[in-house]
Design a protein around this motif. Structure first.
Motif, PDB file in Angstrom:
ATOM      1  N   GLN A 244      31.256  34.465  35.459  1.00 45.01           N
ATOM      2  CA  GLN A 244      30.355  33.364  35.848  1.00 45.01           C
ATOM      3  C   GLN A 244      29.402  33.040  34.705  1.00 45.01           C
ATOM      4  O   GLN A 244      28.850  31.950  34.657  1.00 45.01           O
TER       5      GLN A 244
ATOM      6  N   ALA B 173      32.690  28.474  39.274  1.00 43.97           N
ATOM      7  CA  ALA B 173      31.591  28.789  40.187  1.00 43.97           C
ATOM      8  C   ALA B 173      32.004  29.875  41.185  1.00 43.97           C
ATOM      9  O   ALA B 173      33.174  30.247  41.271  1.00 43.97           O
ATOM     10  N   ASN B 174      31.044  30.327  41.963  1.00 44.63           N
ATOM     11  CA  ASN B 174      31.316  31.260  43.068  1.00 44.63           C
ATOM     12  C   ASN B 174      32.400  30.703  43.966  1.00 44.63           C
ATOM     13  O   ASN B 174      32.338  29.527  44.331  1.00 44.63           O
ATOM     14  N   GLY B 175      33.353  31.529  44.310  1.00 42.48           N
ATOM     15  CA  GLY B 175      34.358  31.110  45.276  1.00 42.48           C
ATOM     16  C   GLY B 175      35.451  30.229  44.703  1.00 42.48           C
ATOM     17  O   GLY B 175      36.314  29.745  45.436  1.00 42.48           O
ATOM     18  N   ALA B 176      35.473  30.029  43.391  1.00 43.66           N
ATOM     19  CA  ALA B 176      36.484  29.158  42.785  1.00 43.66           C
ATOM     20  C   ALA B 176      37.884  29.774  42.860  1.00 43.66           C
ATOM     21  O   ALA B 176      38.886  29.059  42.814  1.00 43.66           O
ATOM     22  N   GLY B 177      37.936  31.116  42.943  1.00 42.99           N
ATOM     23  CA  GLY B 177      39.239  31.786  42.997  1.00 42.99           C
ATOM     24  C   GLY B 177      39.507  32.678  41.796  1.00 42.99           C
ATOM     25  O   GLY B 177      40.621  33.181  41.622  1.00 42.99           O
ATOM     26  N   LYS B 178      38.499  32.903  40.991  1.00 46.69           N
ATOM     27  CA  LYS B 178      38.681  33.677  39.755  1.00 46.69           C
ATOM     28  C   LYS B 178      39.128  35.114  40.058  1.00 46.69           C
ATOM     29  O   LYS B 178      40.106  35.606  39.484  1.00 46.69           O
ATOM     30  N   SER B 179      38.409  35.770  40.966  1.00 48.14           N
ATOM     31  CA  SER B 179      38.769  37.155  41.297  1.00 48.14           C
ATOM     32  C   SER B 179      40.142  37.204  41.959  1.00 48.14           C
ATOM     33  O   SER B 179      40.912  38.145  41.742  1.00 48.14           O
ATOM     34  N   THR B 180      40.425  36.192  42.756  1.00 43.77           N
ATOM     35  CA  THR B 180      41.732  36.163  43.429  1.00 43.77           C
ATOM     36  C   THR B 180      42.855  36.107  42.394  1.00 43.77           C
ATOM     37  O   THR B 180      43.868  36.799  42.529  1.00 43.77           O
TER      38      THR B 180
ATOM     39  N   GLU C 186      35.877  43.616  39.852  1.00 45.13           N
ATOM     40  CA  GLU C 186      34.536  43.151  40.190  1.00 45.13           C
ATOM     41  C   GLU C 186      33.829  44.267  40.967  1.00 45.13           C
ATOM     42  O   GLU C 186      34.432  44.944  41.803  1.00 45.13           O
TER      43      GLU C 186
ATOM     44  N   TYR D 163      44.899  33.744  51.675  1.00 42.22           N
ATOM     45  CA  TYR D 163      44.334  34.747  52.582  1.00 42.22           C
ATOM     46  C   TYR D 163      44.605  34.207  53.977  1.00 42.22           C
ATOM     47  O   TYR D 163      43.952  33.233  54.394  1.00 42.22           O
TER      48      TYR D 163
ATOM     49  N   GLU E 115      34.186  39.911  35.859  1.00 41.49           N
ATOM     50  CA  GLU E 115      32.729  39.769  35.825  1.00 41.49           C
ATOM     51  C   GLU E 115      32.012  40.984  35.245  1.00 41.49           C
ATOM     52  O   GLU E 115      31.149  41.577  35.901  1.00 41.49           O
TER      53      GLU E 115
END
Ligand code: ATP
Length: 240
Positions: free
Chosen positions: A197, A40-47, A88, A16, A164
């Protein structure tokens, strides 16, 4: 790597601006598997999920679906290969009815299957049938999730990407959603790549899993092995 994989993600980096969100990710999904990506949150899964679907694009590395390089393909062409996504936040159309939302998921060349496919979605999620003329925005969170998955199924996907599906839902509703995914896989052989998550639920459901930390895959294994792994337990399962 994984020569027979349906989906093969190799050494992918996604940025990004100047910020690197994915740092050389390797993931594969074989035909008929349910593969879970936890972290965890922000790990990059959605990316990663979005990169597979073409937005944002990978800056380097390669994504291959059934032998076709899709790394630089626009999203609508990726969808044409019958990869479907439940993103998501579900992203249903709030002013449209349940039926209209399902119509939006059906691709034009699949319209002759429309009635049959809608019935399949209603068999999987009878709640949606009861609410066929209700506007999407007035559905409960769980019903919206069912609708989001149902809409993705209308594309007759060969690979279903789920971001998610359990987010913000009560445990009993989550169980219903996970049971439905298991059922789709078992009865129709649907291949699923799921980001979660809810590590416990996802790894119980999955054939195989990956753990992502700070944009990198740090661990992989069968769902069962990861569930039993002390590091995974300490980081993602205990107290959860
Ligand atoms: P969550 O479970 O909280 O959704 P995640 O594992 O899916 O987390 P991502 O949403 O992929 O994580 O985010 C990975 C990193 O990329 C985070 O540091 C996030 O802040 C950053 N990021 C995500 N989307 C953008 C964006 N549109 N612009 C800039 N940075 C972004």
């Amino acid at each position: 790597m994984a020569p027979n994989a349906l989906l093969d993600v190799r050494n992918v980096e996604t940025y990004y601006g100047n910020i690197r969100a994915l740092n050389g990710v390797d993931v594969s999904v074989n035909q008929g598997e349910i593969v879970a990506l936890i972290g965890a949150n922000g790990a990059g899964k959605s990316t990663l999920m979005m990169t597979i679907f073409g937005s944002p694009r990978a800056r380097s590395g390669q994504i291959v679906f059934d032998g076709t390089d899709i790394t630089q393909m626009p999203t609508h062409e990726i969808a044409r290969l019958r990869i479907a996504q439940s993103p998501e936040g579900r992203r249903i159309f709030p002013r449209m009815t349940v039926l209209e939302n399902l119509q939006m998921g059906a691709s034009l060349d699949k319209l002759k299957f429309f009635d049959e496919d809608v019935e399949k979605v209603f068999t999987l999620f009878p709640r949606l049938k009861e609410r066929i003329n209700q506007r999407g925005g007035t559905l409960s969170g769980g019903e919206q999730q069912m609708l989001s998955i149902g809409r993705a199924l209308m594309a007759r996907p060969r690979l279903l990407l789920l971001d998610e599906p359990s987010l913000g839902l009560a445990p009993l509703i989550v169980k219903g959603i996970f049971d439905a995914i298991r059922e789709l896989n078992r009865t129709q052989g649907l291949t699923v790549f799921l980001v979660e998550q809810n590590a416990f639920g996802a790894l119980k459901l999955a054939t195989r899993g990956y753990v992502m930390v700070n944009g990198s895959v740090t661990m992989s294994g069968t769902g069962k092995d990861l569930l039993a792994d002390p590091e995974v337990r300490a980081a993602y399962l205990e107290g959860g």
